[in-house]
Design a protein around this motif. Structure first.
Motif, mmCIF file in Angstrom:
data_model
loop_
_atom_site.group_PDB
_atom_site.id
_atom_site.type_symbol
_atom_site.label_atom_id
_atom_site.label_comp_id
_atom_site.label_asym_id
_atom_site.label_seq_id
_atom_site.Cartn_x
_atom_site.Cartn_y
_atom_site.Cartn_z
ATOM 1 N N UNK A 88 0.944 -1.049 0.497
ATOM 2 C CA UNK A 88 0.167 -0.303 0.175
ATOM 3 C C UNK A 88 0.774 1.147 -0.358
ATOM 4 N N UNK A 89 0.317 2.174 -0.881
ATOM 5 C CA UNK A 89 1.696 3.285 -0.995
ATOM 6 C C UNK A 89 1.628 3.735 0.237
ATOM 7 N N UNK A 118 -5.440 7.761 1.637
ATOM 8 C CA UNK A 118 -5.193 9.481 0.796
ATOM 9 C C UNK A 118 -4.078 9.968 -0.050
ATOM 10 N N UNK A 119 -3.304 7.975 -0.134
ATOM 11 C CA UNK A 119 -2.314 8.372 -1.517
ATOM 12 C C UNK A 119 -0.799 9.191 -0.289
ATOM 13 N N UNK A 120 0.495 8.748 -0.883
ATOM 14 C CA UNK A 120 1.605 8.334 -0.220
ATOM 15 C C UNK A 120 2.080 10.199 -0.424
ATOM 16 N N UNK A 121 1.890 10.779 -1.199
ATOM 17 C CA UNK A 121 2.475 12.010 -1.068
ATOM 18 C C UNK A 121 1.200 13.191 0.563
ATOM 19 N N UNK A 165 12.062 13.346 -1.258
ATOM 20 C CA UNK A 165 11.709 14.017 -2.506
ATOM 21 C C UNK A 165 10.258 13.568 -2.628
ATOM 22 N N UNK A 166 9.430 13.392 -1.764
ATOM 23 C CA UNK A 166 8.113 13.221 -1.661
ATOM 24 C C UNK A 166 7.485 14.625 -1.302
ATOM 25 N N UNK A 167 8.280 15.413 -0.618
ATOM 26 C CA UNK A 167 8.210 16.551 -1.116
ATOM 27 C C UNK A 167 8.071 18.265 -1.711
ATOM 28 N N UNK A 168 7.529 18.384 -3.185
ATOM 29 C CA UNK A 168 7.216 19.171 -4.249
ATOM 30 C C UNK A 168 7.169 20.379 -3.208
#
Length: 292
Positions: free
Chosen positions: A226-227, A248-251, A274-277
């Motif tokens: 699960x992401x 809710x999703x990975x990000x 990396x997950x923080x744009x």
């Protein structure tokens, strides 16, 4: 017939454990696994009194299947050899149909591994005929190519199971002993990227000396079914708790994780993950300013 036999043996083992629990006032919470609301408090109250063992593994089958029961029984047998009466394995000790129990378990799992007397890592895809080289003490001196590629080293949840315990005992598919984490520091560092001081016995005491980005990097190439679990599996590494919200999703999960981390430690290396744009950086700063 094989299923009936494994169920019969498991019932016998359960009766044996239940018989012991009647004479041990602290045994009841652990006898049913950490799904009990009192388990963590029991461990914290008397960590030297209650001895428990945990097993870390890749979920290739459910406990209700013959292969799954065999894994449970083998784990119980090894724990019994160490003089340990109470064991925990997530295959059958977490009621995943209960969102409350699942959330409590995922937030508490790191502590359970940390407090365990014995932690066993079962590498089910490491086969007997793929092994080579033993030291004079009977321990393998090298993790060969095949163990290096074991799925156990690629899964998200097994990261905390490698780091949290005082030490980890590795076993392969036929339950033959592979070695101990603290004696395989060089090999495990090369495989996982985790700093050597963390892999030493009781290495968790050095965890606070490492930056957020360094700890995040250990999970960079790991995968979860699960992401959201990529974020949830890191809760214990940063000593934070948060609600489990599958869907809710990975990000979003990582964003909430980073907010919780930043609230507990002022480490700007968190923004390197990396997950923080870039839009998320501004949003994170806004959330943090509002909470100051």
């Amino acid at each position: 017939r094989k299923l009936e036999e494994t169920e019969r043996r498991l019932d016998a083992l359960s009766r044996k454990i239940e018989g012991k629990s009647q004479t041990d006032p602290l045994s009841d919470p652990l006898s049913v696994g950490p799904g009990s609301a009192n388990t963590e408090s029991s461990v914290q109250r008397s960590p030297d009194t209650v001895k428990s063992a945990t097993v870390s593994h890749v979920h290739e089958s459910q406990a209700a299947k013959p292969k799954g029961w065999a894994k449970v029984l083998a784990f119980c047998k090894i724990a019994e050899q160490f003089g340990i009466s109470y064991v925990w394995i997530d295959t059958c000790c977490i009621d995943k149909n209960s969102s409350t129990e699942l959330s409590e378990s995922l937030n508490s799992m790191f502590a359970w591994y940390r407090c365990a007397t014995l932690c066993i890592a079962y590498l089910s895809d490491v086969k007997k005929n793929r092994w080579h080289g033993n030291s004079s003490r009977g321990f393998p001196f090298s993790f060969g190519r095949y163990p290096r590629n074991s799925d156990w080293f690629k899964r998200g949840w097994t990261l905390q199971e490698l780091i949290a315990p005082k030490d980890v005992w590795f076993y392969k598919q036929d339950w033959a002993f592979l070695g101990i984490r603290s004696e395989l520091v060089d090999e495990l560092h090369e495989i996982t990227g985790v700093q050597k001081e963390i892999l030493q016995k009781n290495g968790l005491e050095h965890l606070h000396t490492l930056s957020v980005a360094a700890r995040m990097s250990w999970a960079a190439n790991r995968k979860t079914t699960r992401p959201e679990d990529l974020a949830y599996s890191l809760l214990g590494l940063f000593g934070v708790n948060m609600p489990i919200l599958y869907g809710e999703g990975e990000q979003n999960a990582f964003f909430r994780l980073q907010v919780m981390i930043f609230q507990s430690v002022s480490d700007h290396s968190i923004f390197a993950w990396k997950a923080l744009s870039l839009p998320r950086v501004s949003q994170l700063w806004k959330v943090l300013r509002e909470q100051v």
